[in-house]
Design a protein around this motif. Structure first.
Motif, mmCIF file in Angstrom:
data_model
loop_
_atom_site.group_PDB
_atom_site.id
_atom_site.type_symbol
_atom_site.label_atom_id
_atom_site.label_comp_id
_atom_site.label_asym_id
_atom_site.label_seq_id
_atom_site.Cartn_x
_atom_site.Cartn_y
_atom_site.Cartn_z
ATOM 1 N N GLU A 120 13.893 0.532 15.085
ATOM 2 C CA GLU A 120 14.113 0.176 13.682
ATOM 3 C C GLU A 120 13.564 -1.226 13.410
ATOM 4 O O GLU A 120 12.885 -1.457 12.406
ATOM 5 C CB GLU A 120 15.618 0.238 13.375
ATOM 6 C CG GLU A 120 15.973 -0.023 11.931
ATOM 7 C CD GLU A 120 15.691 1.158 11.022
ATOM 8 O OE1 GLU A 120 15.227 2.201 11.540
ATOM 9 O OE2 GLU A 120 15.913 1.040 9.803
ATOM 10 N N LYS A 141 4.814 -8.605 -4.585
ATOM 11 C CA LYS A 141 5.981 -9.439 -4.818
ATOM 12 C C LYS A 141 6.602 -9.836 -3.473
ATOM 13 O O LYS A 141 6.455 -9.102 -2.475
ATOM 14 C CB LYS A 141 7.035 -8.647 -5.597
ATOM 15 C CG LYS A 141 6.636 -8.390 -7.039
ATOM 16 C CD LYS A 141 7.724 -7.636 -7.781
ATOM 17 C CE LYS A 141 7.625 -6.155 -7.509
ATOM 18 N NZ LYS A 141 8.340 -5.324 -8.500
ATOM 19 N N PRO A 144 11.933 -8.326 0.951
ATOM 20 C CA PRO A 144 12.439 -8.189 2.321
ATOM 21 C C PRO A 144 11.912 -6.899 2.935
ATOM 22 O O PRO A 144 11.764 -5.892 2.228
ATOM 23 C CB PRO A 144 13.955 -8.141 2.148
ATOM 24 C CG PRO A 144 14.173 -7.751 0.728
ATOM 25 C CD PRO A 144 12.992 -8.242 -0.049
ATOM 26 N N ALA A 147 13.733 -3.704 2.307
ATOM 27 C CA ALA A 147 13.591 -3.094 0.994
ATOM 28 C C ALA A 147 12.355 -2.203 0.956
ATOM 29 O O ALA A 147 12.385 -1.091 0.423
ATOM 30 C CB ALA A 147 13.498 -4.185 -0.072
ATOM 31 N N ALA A 150 13.071 0.902 2.945
ATOM 32 C CA ALA A 150 13.985 1.793 2.229
ATOM 33 C C ALA A 150 13.257 2.542 1.130
ATOM 34 O O ALA A 150 13.467 3.744 0.919
ATOM 35 C CB ALA A 150 15.143 0.981 1.642
ATOM 36 N N LEU A 151 12.404 1.818 0.455
ATOM 37 C CA LEU A 151 11.678 2.429 -0.653
ATOM 38 C C LEU A 151 10.802 3.569 -0.151
ATOM 39 O O LEU A 151 10.853 4.696 -0.664
ATOM 40 C CB LEU A 151 10.807 1.342 -1.296
ATOM 41 C CG LEU A 151 10.644 1.388 -2.791
ATOM 42 C CD1 LEU A 151 11.995 1.442 -3.449
ATOM 43 C CD2 LEU A 151 9.893 0.133 -3.239
ATOM 44 N N ARG A 153 10.860 5.072 2.862
ATOM 45 C CA ARG A 153 11.567 6.113 3.609
ATOM 46 C C ARG A 153 12.439 6.949 2.693
ATOM 47 O O ARG A 153 12.596 8.151 2.878
ATOM 48 C CB ARG A 153 12.393 5.467 4.719
ATOM 49 C CG ARG A 153 12.438 6.327 5.939
ATOM 50 C CD ARG A 153 12.760 5.585 7.205
ATOM 51 N NE ARG A 153 13.728 4.512 7.062
ATOM 52 C CZ ARG A 153 14.157 3.768 8.089
ATOM 53 N NH1 ARG A 153 13.709 4.019 9.300
ATOM 54 N NH2 ARG A 153 15.005 2.806 7.909
ATOM 55 N N GLY A 154 13.033 6.293 1.692
ATOM 56 C CA GLY A 154 13.866 7.040 0.750
ATOM 57 C C GLY A 154 13.044 8.058 -0.019
ATOM 58 O O GLY A 154 13.435 9.219 -0.147
ATOM 59 N N SER A 155 11.898 7.634 -0.501
ATOM 60 C CA SER A 155 11.051 8.567 -1.239
ATOM 61 C C SER A 155 10.616 9.717 -0.338
ATOM 62 O O SER A 155 10.597 10.893 -0.736
ATOM 63 C CB SER A 155 9.818 7.837 -1.770
ATOM 64 O OG SER A 155 10.202 6.691 -2.494
ATOM 65 N N LEU A 181 4.685 3.925 -5.789
ATOM 66 C CA LEU A 181 5.281 2.979 -4.854
ATOM 67 C C LEU A 181 4.535 1.649 -4.913
ATOM 68 O O LEU A 181 5.142 0.581 -4.809
ATOM 69 C CB LEU A 181 5.250 3.559 -3.435
ATOM 70 C CG LEU A 181 6.218 4.712 -3.230
ATOM 71 C CD1 LEU A 181 5.916 5.463 -1.939
ATOM 72 C CD2 LEU A 181 7.652 4.206 -3.216
ATOM 73 N N ASN A 183 3.156 0.364 -7.518
ATOM 74 C CA ASN A 183 3.624 -0.323 -8.724
ATOM 75 C C ASN A 183 4.967 -1.008 -8.479
ATOM 76 O O ASN A 183 5.250 -2.053 -9.056
ATOM 77 C CB ASN A 183 3.781 0.669 -9.877
ATOM 78 C CG ASN A 183 2.419 1.093 -10.417
ATOM 79 O OD1 ASN A 183 1.428 0.390 -10.207
ATOM 80 N ND2 ASN A 183 2.382 2.228 -11.069
ATOM 81 N N ALA A 184 5.792 -0.387 -7.623
ATOM 82 C CA ALA A 184 7.129 -0.950 -7.388
ATOM 83 C C ALA A 184 7.050 -2.279 -6.653
ATOM 84 O O ALA A 184 7.920 -3.143 -6.824
ATOM 85 C CB ALA A 184 7.996 0.040 -6.618
#
Lengths: 189, 189, 189, 189
Positions: A120, A141, A144, A147, A150-151, A153-155, A181, A183-184
DNA sequence: CATGAATGAGTCTTCATTCAT
DNA sequence: CATGAATGAAGACTCATTCAT
């Protein structure tokens, strides 16, 4: 001499049963049957059922990392690197759907051990490098690494869950998510 | 008449234990202790442990749906509706982090029953209406409702997983994701 | 031809492990390790674990008998013969403390077989000859041989148990016991 | 409320099975059957099989001590006290032959715990008082309490072993041994 | 209605035994 | 003959469920 093939057979059988029923609902004899191996043989390779779970988790996390964190082409921009990362993740989920669901559902398992934590951390480190790179270039941007992980892996988990129903992840959805992603995490232009 | 207070105490205790250890690793006496209730009392309210799991899952799915599928303001556009939906989901994850993790990890549980399936269908129906609306208005791509659900729920799960480490989901990340998700489903402009 | 050295190594290892942990708690692989021999080798010399226990028991019983029932000097009286017998028993316990404890604790073991019973019978026969001799001479009470054996062996076991704590059996205690045992079996004067 | 009767039933069943087959050869279901109790009930009263063995050992050691170390009559001499002690030990062995054999064979068991050690210490303390008393009166040799215990208990074990074959310990043998044991510890006159 | 002691089916794990090398 | 990896029957222990209080 211990046959290494047996260890792999056991890990494969365990993946199938753990993924289908969860860790605690999976009986060791059942894993043995799924691996075409005797019960005792499992305990010759893994001291406990928990250790088997731990080894399985670590093995697939490392495989995931190896696929996803492979070097980028020398010419890549941060944008291209993120795209490649995302495609590699989607490729993993397509190639090993059972492993993908296993990783999604067992990441916080009580038997996640040091090897799992190390994997991990390695993934976060890769994400950190990507995020730092993008930030230094002024295109991403400050973020961390957790984040970013998570973004992505979550998607991916959402798509994998969709695939469990639909059978396959439509390539267009993967491509659209890729844009989304970026754009995020990109600085507003 | 059965005191409803006890039923709620049991469901609360069960959520805590199931979320922490998983369904099979959670012992009924342990749930009883976490609920400040005797073992026998649990069986006065739920015929089996599976039924308790099923009821818990359905209860939280229904609560999730009630929050997320509440009516939109009459003046809302599809874009505003998606924004609201996403914020409601994030609000749920913030307010009930244990329930959020429980839903993320137990959705495919063997004890998911008809009530659970009905709630899932209701959520898809809500998504279908949103997707159809946006498609009729020409602002959203044609999209199966499961894909929309997976996209939103997957991203939410990713953030929730991040929150489990970081402690809280940064509001900016939620807002950025909102934009990003719209891009994933909107027609290219 | 089977190497006899291995057989002895196995018997020695088995004595150590059986004495320390008991028959059932002693694992065959553990005995193999204590004997510096592979597991399979044990089964080349003894058909089962029970047979190993039986052979071990019989071997030490026979050794005990050989030591204890050796011929008396031609000039011996019953009194001298009893003294010699007792000293030989004490000598055995001093020389082979592990074997002494093994015999004390395993005499009624389920795996005690015909050879073991034969050795026991031989010991009783020796005791019977001694008792009969003393009775014919009018210096010993009529006594079943089992009673004489029990008396001597019980006292020996008590001393051996003391030795397990104290480290060694004081010679004076042995000598005092000798006198005492004679009084128990001698005709009152 | 836990029925105390069950605990006693279990201890009785366990004594029978442990004594007949030894600790490790005794299967818990077998103990349950001998106790007319379900397997799970045993684990409601004792956390492990080892704890059951420990409790059983301690219980009988304490019973043995209570019988043997009961106060002497005010008028007793050391000689009379030793006689009484020995008769009480023999009485115990006659009344509870199974317990006697259990104590003889399991005293050094791996599961002997603190309560067992305390009982052993209490017995030695009683023996120490007797030995000191006799020494102060000039009628007994200086003797470590362990030696006295070993002497008495060893002889008793020998008689008990004889009884296992003969069915009963002849009273005359007990009486003869009594005299004999006194000679072993008395100062020469 | 609430309680928690009792139950026994089912789980993980061990270990005597076998057999290919 | 020696070896030790593989086997699976059997054991200790857990825990969902019941029911007398």
């Amino acid at each position: 001499m211990i046959a290494l093939g047996k260890r792999l057979k056991i890990l494969d059988g365990a993946l199938a049963v753990f993924e289908a029923k969860g860790f605690h609902a999976a009986a060791v004899p059942e894993i043995a049957a799924a691996s075409s191996v005797a019960v005792g043989t499992i305990y010759r390779h893994f001291p406990t059922k928990e250790a088997l779970g731990e080894a399985l988790l670590a093995a697939w996390q490392e495989r995931f990392n190896a696929d996803v964190l492979a070097p980028y082409p020398a010419t890549a921009t941060p944008r291209a690197a993120l795209r490649l990362t995302w495609r590699r993740m989607a490729g993993f989920a397509r190639s090993f759907p059972a492993a993908q669901r296993f990783l999604d559902l067992h990441h916080h398992a009580s038997y996640a051990g040091p090897a799992s934590a190390a994997a991990e951390a390695a993934l976060h480190q890769g994400m950190r490098e990507l995020a730092d790179w993008g930030r230094r270039q002024g295109v991403m941007k400050p973020l961390p690494p957790e984040a970013l992980t998570a973004l992505l892996r979550g998607s991916l988990a959402g798509l994998a869950r969709y695939a469990a129903v639909a059978g396959v992840i439509p390539q267009t959805l993967i491509d659209d998510m890729e844009d989304c992603l970026w754009n995020a995490v990109a600085t507003r232009t």
